[in-house]
Design an enzyme around this catalytic site. Sequence first.
Site, PDB file in Angstrom:
ATOM      1  CG  ASP A  56      32.224  31.693 -63.493  1.00 12.63           C
ATOM      2  OD1 ASP A  56      32.315  30.709 -64.243  1.00 12.63           O
ATOM      3  OD2 ASP A  56      31.187  32.382 -63.391  1.00 12.63           O
ATOM      4  CG  HIS A 103      28.599  31.305 -66.041  1.00 12.92           C
ATOM      5  ND1 HIS A 103      29.477  32.245 -65.558  1.00 12.92           N
ATOM      6  CD2 HIS A 103      27.941  31.905 -67.050  1.00 12.92           C
ATOM      7  CE1 HIS A 103      29.346  33.356 -66.246  1.00 12.92           C
ATOM      8  NE2 HIS A 103      28.418  33.186 -67.162  1.00 12.92           N
ATOM      9  CB  SER A 105      29.934  35.197 -69.467  1.00 16.55           C
ATOM     10  OG  SER A 105      29.258  35.615 -68.342  1.00 16.55           O
TER      11      SER A 105
HETATM   12  N1  ARG Z   1      25.496  36.107 -63.309  1.00 18.81           N
HETATM   13  C1  ARG Z   1      26.409  35.518 -64.251  1.00 18.81           C
HETATM   14  C2  ARG Z   1      25.847  35.696 -65.659  1.00 18.81           C
HETATM   15  O1  ARG Z   1      24.937  36.389 -65.867  1.00 18.81           O
HETATM   16  C3  ARG Z   1      26.732  34.115 -63.907  1.00 18.81           C
HETATM   17  C4  ARG Z   1      25.634  33.124 -64.066  1.00 18.81           C
HETATM   18  C5  ARG Z   1      25.949  31.705 -63.744  1.00 18.81           C
HETATM   19  N2  ARG Z   1      26.063  31.457 -62.325  1.00 18.81           N
HETATM   20  C6  ARG Z   1      25.030  31.078 -61.519  1.00 18.81           C
HETATM   21  N3  ARG Z   1      25.263  30.934 -60.260  1.00 18.81           N
HETATM   22  N4  ARG Z   1      23.812  30.852 -61.960  1.00 18.81           N
HETATM   23  O2  ARG Z   1      25.904  34.950 -66.566  1.00 18.81           O
HETATM   24  N1  GLU Z   2      27.377  36.295 -66.371  1.00 16.38           N
HETATM   25  C1  GLU Z   2      27.030  37.031 -67.558  1.00 16.38           C
HETATM   26  C2  GLU Z   2      27.155  36.218 -68.844  1.00 16.38           C
HETATM   27  O1  GLU Z   2      26.933  35.046 -68.870  1.00 16.38           O
HETATM   28  C3  GLU Z   2      27.842  38.237 -67.606  1.00 16.38           C
HETATM   29  C4  GLU Z   2      27.352  39.092 -66.571  1.00 16.38           C
HETATM   30  C5  GLU Z   2      26.549  40.212 -67.131  1.00 16.38           C
HETATM   31  O2  GLU Z   2      25.382  40.035 -67.480  1.00 16.38           O
HETATM   32  O3  GLU Z   2      27.176  41.261 -67.177  1.00 16.38           O
HETATM   33  O4  GLU Z   2      27.396  36.736 -69.902  1.00 16.38           O
END
Ligand code: ARG
Ligand code: GLU
Length: 732
Positions: free
Chosen positions: A219, A83, A665
Amino acid sequence: MKKIMMLLAMAAMTISAMADEGMWIPMLLGRNEADMQKAGMRITAKDIYDINHASLKDAILLFNQGCTGEYVSDKGLFLTNHHCGYSYITMHSTVEHDYLTNGFWAMSRDEEIPCPGLTATRLVRMEDVTAQVLEGVSNETAEIERADIIERNIKKITERAVEGTHYKAIIKPFYYGNQYFMYINEVFTDVRLVGAPPSNIGKFGGDTDNWMWPRHTGDFSMFRVYADQDNKPAGYSKDNRPYKPLKHLEISLDGVQEGDFTFVFGYPGTTQRYVTSDAVELAANIENPVRIDLRTIRLKHYNKAMNQSPAQRLKYASKVASLANGWKKWQGETQGINRLKGVEKKKEFEQQFQQWAKDKPQYYNVLQQLHEAYEQLRIFEVELTYFSEAVRASDLMLRANNYRQLANEDDELKVIGLVNRLKDENKKFFADFDQHSVVDRAIFVETFLYMWQAGYAPYLNDKTADKATVQKKLEKIYDESLLTNEKKLNAFLDNYSAKSVKKLKADPAVALFDQAFTQTFEAQKLAIYRRSAQDIQRLMRIYVKGMMEMQPDVNFFPDANLTLRVAYGHVEGFRPRDGVYYKPYSTLQGIIEKENPDIYDYVVEDKLKSLNALKDFGPYGITININDSTVEETPDGYIVRYNRKVIKEMPVAFIATNHTTGGNSGSPVLNADGRLIGINFDRCWEGTMSDLLFDPDYCRNISLDIRYCLFIIDKFAEAKHLVDEMTLVSSK
Ligand code: ARG
Ligand code: GLU
């Protein structure tokens, strides 16, 4: 007796960091070293951060301005999340070469794809520069003057620090400006895409599984940094060579067990650990609900369109990923805050602080003043939320903003430039107008309607305003605006002159944007907002200083600010709600269980299924020996049979108690020996309030097991040459 009870209660309620909470400054990690070693770490703080020798920090990079990456080979190869690389993967994707859907693997160096604009930053060293930054500032200095002095000092210090080098220096405030650190960075700009799994691996489970455990998302993506002949940063050139990092991470094939020590080394973006009850209330119970509702509207329409054709899926994929990400996180955050009684807890602490501060003139009214400043700030904050989540939701309004600027522009040259830009923009906008306008119109109408119903768009009122009337009015604005009529708009732009301004300003969409803008950013309101924001800044500085004086024995971690940090904890499951226990790791079997060929995000590739069926996991799987016995009763007595069962599993992801946030991330997750065991990519939904309030019972970071990543590269993509570049270590 009562007094003792109170003291005990106070001790229990201190705001000190709890076990596993904290994002620590690498340079000051010596303070945590003993604690980390007690928790199981076998290396030293100096192995992690050292400026005299290559240390783990040299293997870490800031990926653009929002993710982390780590070098895993001496040829500049690094890992980050799928991502994080997402926009570069989509950027190079077309319906014919759809890397997003099908994945991409460079089978040789010259197949690696340059990514203009992408940067990889290495921290060279950091330094405490508080005294120099605050030179000339005293307690009496007015806030504006203080900001000026600091700005001037920072300019001087940073310029001097990098004079004659290719480094870049940046200074950031810590603890709300009680301390300042300077970061000397080396910024690489020739970064190329090397590999990404197909979306149904890299984004398996999509937004449904996002923020959730148990998780099965592969990921990760891979890039390579190139440098000039001297191994220094340089813009893209085919003569550049793979960068040789001072250090790359060794990868452990040993995996993780529940209870194992782990640490995360990366760039957390923002946390608000020390804010007051008012700020928590504002975020969790005032702003989040509005944002969530408005995004629900937008997501509904985008998702519908994405299911209609591959072209539309590509078109909206990136936008939906980011909209849905916040949308879901805020829901978890608000629920978490309320479940933990976050506002009440903050209030209790504030009472203790007040008690402590009552005979300290510099502190005793700081909380009251903060409260008053928040009362002011809130009014504007809420309007701003509507402005960004509703007014700016549709392309129509984003474009109206550009046309409004055109109408307000007097400089002839700039007008010509703007007109040309708008013509280009129109080509894109009208290319698939028939489909896109259905989505965009619905979003425009529904978000404005929501805002109007909440009382934030009074300019839409009619004498007899009811919902149906306002809705019609909005639909008419969309349909009658020049901005949605390709032919007329192009003709208008072709003949644009000073005389056209009047017509532009009278356009219903431009006029509506103007009304919304003027109302939100009305001068007096803005002035009050700025003042309260400044007050909060100053008061928080005092409050946090007081907090630290009140609890001199506590090691306070500074809020995240996109600087390099270390968080540590251990692999551990949790109980999200009554009757449910989450194990700390997931396996490929779970992917097979979740498979649904009818849903894009849950399609499982045949190849993955066959590797699983054959248990062909290479050296990356785990073998579990189970000694089973059965007892059979016969007329002659009992017969005991011993069966040795061998189970082969492919681990996919694991959770741990490391305190992380957005920006982490792609961060490496390391074991007690400082070897790579995973790539951080998310948090568990039940613990997303950790930016404001950390709870060790609920807060877990989610990491991709490095063995799954290697398995996908080697066995699935058959890109073993990339694994061969890495340094794999196994104790077995
Ligand atoms: N929750 C993760 C973060 O905050 C991954 C986000 C990307 N994935 C998604 N399905 N939108 O960045
Ligand atoms: N998916 C998040 C990012 O892009 C990390 C997850 C979080 O917020 O801890 O940094």
